[in-house]
Design an enzyme around this catalytic site. Structure first.
Site, PDB file in Angstrom:
ATOM      1  N   HIS A  19      45.509  -9.627  13.993  1.00  0.00           N
ATOM      2  CA  HIS A  19      45.693  -9.305  14.927  1.00  0.00           C
ATOM      3  C   HIS A  19      45.626  -7.989  13.860  1.00  0.00           C
ATOM      4  CE1 HIS A  19      47.543  -6.971  17.941  1.00  0.00           C
ATOM      5  NE2 HIS A  19      48.158  -6.958  17.558  1.00  0.00           N
TER       6      HIS A  19
ATOM      7  N   ILE B 186      14.382   1.851  19.678  1.00  0.00           N
ATOM      8  CA  ILE B 186      14.357   3.159  19.661  1.00  0.00           C
ATOM      9  C   ILE B 186      14.281   4.021  19.777  1.00  0.00           C
ATOM     10  CG2 ILE B 186      12.258   4.182  18.224  1.00  0.00           C
ATOM     11  CD1 ILE B 186      11.001   1.859  17.857  1.00  0.00           C
TER      12      ILE B 186
ATOM     13  N   GLY C 283      -4.562  -4.595   0.199  1.00  0.00           N
ATOM     14  CA  GLY C 283      -4.676  -5.639   0.604  1.00  0.00           C
ATOM     15  C   GLY C 283      -6.001  -6.378   1.264  1.00  0.00           C
TER      16      GLY C 283
ATOM     17  N   LYS D 270       1.257  -1.187   0.055  1.00  0.00           N
ATOM     18  CA  LYS D 270      -0.228   0.042  -0.363  1.00  0.00           C
ATOM     19  C   LYS D 270       0.661   1.367  -0.184  1.00  0.00           C
ATOM     20  CE  LYS D 270      -0.904  -0.278   4.974  1.00  0.00           C
ATOM     21  NZ  LYS D 270      -1.444   0.223   5.599  1.00  0.00           N
TER      22      LYS D 270
ATOM     23  N   CYS E 222      11.357  -1.050   7.699  1.00  0.00           N
ATOM     24  CA  CYS E 222      12.565  -0.872   7.676  1.00  0.00           C
ATOM     25  C   CYS E 222      13.723  -0.014   7.029  1.00  0.00           C
ATOM     26  CB  CYS E 222      12.391  -2.178   7.438  1.00  0.00           C
ATOM     27  SG  CYS E 222      14.906  -2.515   7.495  1.00  0.00           S
TER      28      CYS E 222
END
Length: 453
Positions: free
Chosen positions: A436, A181, A112, A33, A40
């Site tokens: 290293h 968040i 949908g 939509k 994300c």
């Protein structure tokens, strides 16, 4: 039009599921939509991590003298930040669209709705189209939850979606909620020069994570000047003389903190209302699924944030999308939720996988624990980043989990995930010769410490 699979939702779970269905030879369609990529890519992980990358650069510029640089200071350019976020998001969204085209996946723009196990409608601007299918995958994701706090709809009060959309330049930001968040936005806005206060109802930050990680993060935040108030229930948001104030209860007292903007970061909820025209087995707005991610309605699957008891992470949704595609194609499919890494993109990063200390204590599982402080790690010292690593093993030295609070934690945690997935012992893990100087070499040191327990 008849399809083998129709997927409602074009976020990480949806588009990954679609790609795998197509690769199995299934005629596939996706209904979205809004924009491909979902929350994300467009309103969550990607723009947030873009901001945090810049925040990390700014933090280092502020320490330029430490690194042997002169006149290298910088400040946030919010117009430039907006453009950078838009450029990154646009590039990745184009990549998703290209992937859809390459895999011959049909994309329908609209809302949908499942009419039956074999019929799906697509609605857009008052018009409706009905599509036929053999299988349906629900991947609609979620949206920010806003608790009934008086004043939560005042100008200057944001959710993560609206804050990323506007990216306001503010001097004082109050964040309600100290979860993933909340702490990521706190990190970014503090680096950009704002005074940041986190108000969290629980006794500590990052409630789903181990106590030790949360305690360490709070200490790092306070050192950076981020005010952390825990055990505080927000009562109201008010406006006076062009400024906002957040009032909260702390024990017997009620206090208030001023703000130019308020971010409500109190979690997310599944967007499943009106999705089905029939009943399914659900809990708290989320679908109950079996190990194939099939709902109580045969032929209808659910993945991502709308799965009851699942982990609300993009990579978890992707893994579930792959599993659902395999199930539909009649292939073996399984996911070990214990192997889903959880990452927080603070500076330095946090990453955890497998069993945690809190979980082990609660369930009475004995652990051999080794902790390495990163102050002696050359790469961390060069970058002026502190932190620690923890590795957990059982009595037979099989690796069970890890917690990393260090530079590049998000890139290192999968090494531990791979070891756990393959039931490796500490001795197996130590067969790898790590470079290293690197942050990674401390993983070996931490693992070696479990052998001394």
């Amino acid at each position: 039009m008849k399809y083998d699979v129709i997927i409602i939702g074009g976020g990480p779970g949806g588009y990954v599921c679609a790609a795998h269905c197509a690769r199995y030879g299934l005629k596939t369609a996706v209904i979205e939509k809004r924009e491909l990529g979902g929350t994300c890519l467009n309103r969550g992980c990607i723009p947030t991590k873009t901001l945090l990358f810049t925040a990390g650069l700014l933090e280092n510029l502020k320490k330029s003298a430490l690194f042997g640089l002169k006149n290298a200071g910088g400040e946030a350019d919010f117009e430039g930040l907006r453009k950078r976020c838009e450029a990154v998001v646009s590039s990745l969204r184009s990549a998703v669209a290209k992937m859809m085209k390459q895999n011959r996946i049909d994309v329908y723009q609209g809302t949908g709705r499942v009419l039956s196990p074999s019929l799906v409608s697509v609605e857009k601007e008052g018009e409706s189209k009905t599509l036929e299918t053999d299988h349906i995958v629900l991947a609609v994701g979620g949206a920010p939850s806003v608790p009934p706090i008086p004043g939560s709809r005042l100008p200057g009060v944001y959710t993560s979606d609206s804050l990323l959309s506007e990216l306001p330049e503010v001097k004082r930001l109050v964040i309600i909620g100290g979860g993933v968040i909340g702490v990521e936005f706190a990190e970014a806005y503090r680096a950009f020069g704002a005074e940041v206060t986190i108000v969290e109802m629980m006794p500590r930050l990052l409630p789903p994570f181990d106590t030790d990680l949360a305690r360490h993060l709070a200490a790092v935040f306070r050192k950076k000047g981020i005010r952390v108030i825990t055990g505080a229930a927000v009562k109201a948001i008010s406006e006076k003389e062009g400024a906002l104030a957040v009032s909260y209860g702390l024990g017997e007292k009620e206090e208030s903190v001023p703000a130019d903007a308020v971010l409500i970061a109190t979690g997310r909820h599944a967007e499943t209302k009106g999705l089905l025209s029939m009943d399914a087995d659900m809990e708290r707005g989320c679908f109950k699924v079996n190990d194939r991610f099939e709902t109580s309605i045969p032929g209808i699957y659910a993945i991502g944030d709308i799965v009851y008891g699942g982990i609300q992470l993009a990579h978890a949704a992707e893994a579930e999308g792959k599993a659902a595609a395999a199930a539909i194609a009649g292939k073996p499919c399984s996911i070990d939720q214990q192997l889903v890494p959880q990452c927080v993109y603070t500076i330095p990063e946090i990453a955890a996988v497998g069993i945690s200390e809190d979980q082990a204590k609660k369930e009475g599982i004995p652990l051999k624990t080794s902790r390495i402080v990163m102050g002696s790690n050359a790469r961390s010292l060069i970058a002026d980043e502190t932190g620690y690593m923890k590795i957990f093993a059982d009595k037979d030295n099989h690796l069970l989990g890890a917690q990393l609070f260090c530079k590049d934690a998000d890139n290192l945690i999968s090494e531990v995930s791979l070891a756990i997935a393959n039931h490796l012992t500490t001795e197996d893990f130590l067969k790898v010769i790590r470079p290293h100087p690197s942050v990674e070499e401390s993983l070996g040191e931490a693992a070696e410490g479990t052998l001394l327990k």
